[in-house]
Motif scaffolding. Structure first.
Motif, PDB file in Angstrom:
ATOM      1  N   ILE A  85      25.318  12.964  21.441  1.00  0.00           N
ATOM      2  CA  ILE A  85      25.137  11.632  22.043  1.00  0.00           C
ATOM      3  C   ILE A  85      24.216  10.775  21.166  1.00  0.00           C
ATOM      4  N   SER A  86      23.160  11.377  20.643  1.00  0.00           N
ATOM      5  CA  SER A  86      22.250  10.550  19.843  1.00  0.00           C
ATOM      6  C   SER A  86      22.880  10.194  18.498  1.00  0.00           C
ATOM      7  N   ALA A  87      23.660  11.124  17.928  1.00  0.00           N
ATOM      8  CA  ALA A  87      24.342  10.804  16.666  1.00  0.00           C
ATOM      9  C   ALA A  87      25.301   9.634  16.883  1.00  0.00           C
ATOM     10  N   GLU A  88      26.009   9.677  17.993  1.00  0.00           N
ATOM     11  CA  GLU A  88      26.953   8.596  18.309  1.00  0.00           C
ATOM     12  C   GLU A  88      26.183   7.272  18.447  1.00  0.00           C
ATOM     13  N   HIS A  89      25.040   7.343  19.119  1.00  0.00           N
ATOM     14  CA  HIS A  89      24.240   6.135  19.327  1.00  0.00           C
ATOM     15  C   HIS A  89      23.810   5.518  17.998  1.00  0.00           C
ATOM     16  N   PHE A  90      23.423   6.373  17.037  1.00  0.00           N
ATOM     17  CA  PHE A  90      22.948   5.831  15.753  1.00  0.00           C
ATOM     18  C   PHE A  90      24.076   5.623  14.754  1.00  0.00           C
ATOM     19  N   GLY A  91      25.314   5.663  15.253  1.00  0.00           N
ATOM     20  CA  GLY A  91      26.440   5.236  14.417  1.00  0.00           C
ATOM     21  C   GLY A  91      26.987   6.288  13.465  1.00  0.00           C
ATOM     22  N   PHE A  92      26.925   7.550  13.846  1.00  0.00           N
ATOM     23  CA  PHE A  92      27.559   8.581  13.007  1.00  0.00           C
ATOM     24  C   PHE A  92      28.905   8.980  13.602  1.00  0.00           C
TER      25      PHE A  92
END
Ligand SMILES: Cc1cc2nc3c(=O)[nH]c(=O)nc-3n(C[C@H](O)[C@H](O)[C@H](O)COP(=O)(O)O)c2cc1C
Length: 331
Positions: A85-92
């Motif tokens: 979820i955090s990777a998705e949030h930071f655009g990965f």
């Protein structure tokens, strides 16, 4: 709270112009805020170019309470979901591979990352925002019913094909689960090995108690059978919960157990966005004969019950549980 409190991780500190490894390392600060049984945090990470490998930390496995390592894998699944979820949030852009190394069952998953073309945060932002807010709520819930529309959204958190989620507000199911919780507490607390293991972790301060209270708690749990008082307390909190949940799987594979953790993590994050809290109730799946009765409560008794929990509205708890420093979990 201190400046280094892991719960104070702040997205504005994301090293957008840092190296790939620095950015991936930043994401791990969110991953480690995941729940885990007895807050054992049984995970280790390796950052390798554009990939993060997640390993089970077997030294932190609860050999008595979790003899089949079900909770070990579920806990790592919760951590993996926070990372995703955090990777998705930071655009990965990312791709998960479960158990990628044949012959190494400790290598639970690898995530391959690619920076996204878009810098706009992706995914359901409520989930990311709740990573630093979610916690397990052990108190009485206020009994307010959970609106049908919210239950529907929580239900949609379960999208893996081998995983099912059953949410129920049926009073007869609740009474039956209450009976099972009371029986399971009695069986587990009568076992000195179970109490020794629980006492050990309480003594480590994993539940956020002070040094003195941790040591007193360790002695009390190890040497006194508190089965009766635990059962009474668990009965009260269970009956205060408007809804019970159960995450199950169609097979009992390690991959499914990791995915159970991912589903539970999504549910507990989305629930937190509505002011709803969760608490797993593992005792009823830790004792084999009780677990078989839990299986019979499912829509399909052939499913494997993996993670029972209760949910409801309540005041948030004041204290957060501690986390290991990132240096201790990086290989
Ligand atoms: C697989 C799993 C099983 C758990 N079982 C229980 C449980 O039986 N009872 C309970 O009170 N909490 C249970 N928990 C919650 C943990 O105790 C909690 O996540 C941990 O202490 C960290 O605290 P936090 O969730 O507030 O961050 C469980 C968590 C996981 C992931």
């Amino acid at each position: 709270m201190t400046a280094t409190d892991p719960w104070e991780v702040c997205e504005s500190r994301f090293p957008a112009s840092g190296s790939f490894a620095e950015r991936l390392r930043f994401l791990l600060q969110y991953a480690v805020l995941a729940p885990s049984s007895h807050n054992t945090q049984p995970w280790k990470f390796r950052i390798a170019e554009n990939r993060i490998d997640i390993f089970l930390d077997q030294e932190r496995w609860l050999q008595v309470a979790d003899d089949d390592q079900r909770e070990l894998h579920i806990s790592v699944g919760c951590c993996l979901e926070n990372l995703r979820i955090s990777a998705e949030h930071f655009g990965f852009r990312q791709q998960i591979q479960y158990l990628p190394e044949a012959g190494n069952p400790l290598h639970a998953a690898s995530i391959q990352f690619e920076p996204n073309s878009s810098t706009v945060p992706q995914g359901d932002q409520r989930l990311f925002q709740m990573i630093v807010v979610r916690h397990t709520n052990h108190g009485e819930y206020d009994g307010r019913p959970i609106p049908e529309s919210v239950l529907q959204e929580l239900q949609e958190c379960c999208r893996e094909s081998q995983i099912t989620l059953q949410l129920t507000d049926d009073a007869s199911v609740k009474r039956k689960v209450d009976e099972l919780v009371v029986q399971a507490d009695a069986i587990e607390f009568a076992d000195p090995a179970f109490r020794r293991e629980l006492g050990y972790w309480i003594g480590q301060g994993v539940f956020g108690t002070s040094w003195l209270m941790s040591k007193i708690g360790k002695l009390a749990v190890t040497h006194i059978n508190m089965g009766d008082s635990m059962a009474k307390k668990d009965s009260v909190i269970l009956m205060s919960s408007p809804v019970l949940g159960l995450v199950s799987s169609t097979d009992n594979s390690r991959e499914s157990q990791i995915q159970v953790g991912q589903v539970y993590q999504r549910i507990s994050l989305l629930a937190a966005a509505f002011g709803i809290w969760c608490q797993p109730m593992s005792q009823i799946v830790q004792v084999e004969e009780i677990k078989q009765q839990v299986a019979q409560l499912q829509v399909d008794p052939e499913l494997f019950p993996q993670l029972p929990f209760r949910l409801g509205f309540a005041q948030p708890e004041e204290h957060r549980t501690p986390r290991r420093p990132l240096e201790d979990v990086l290989l």
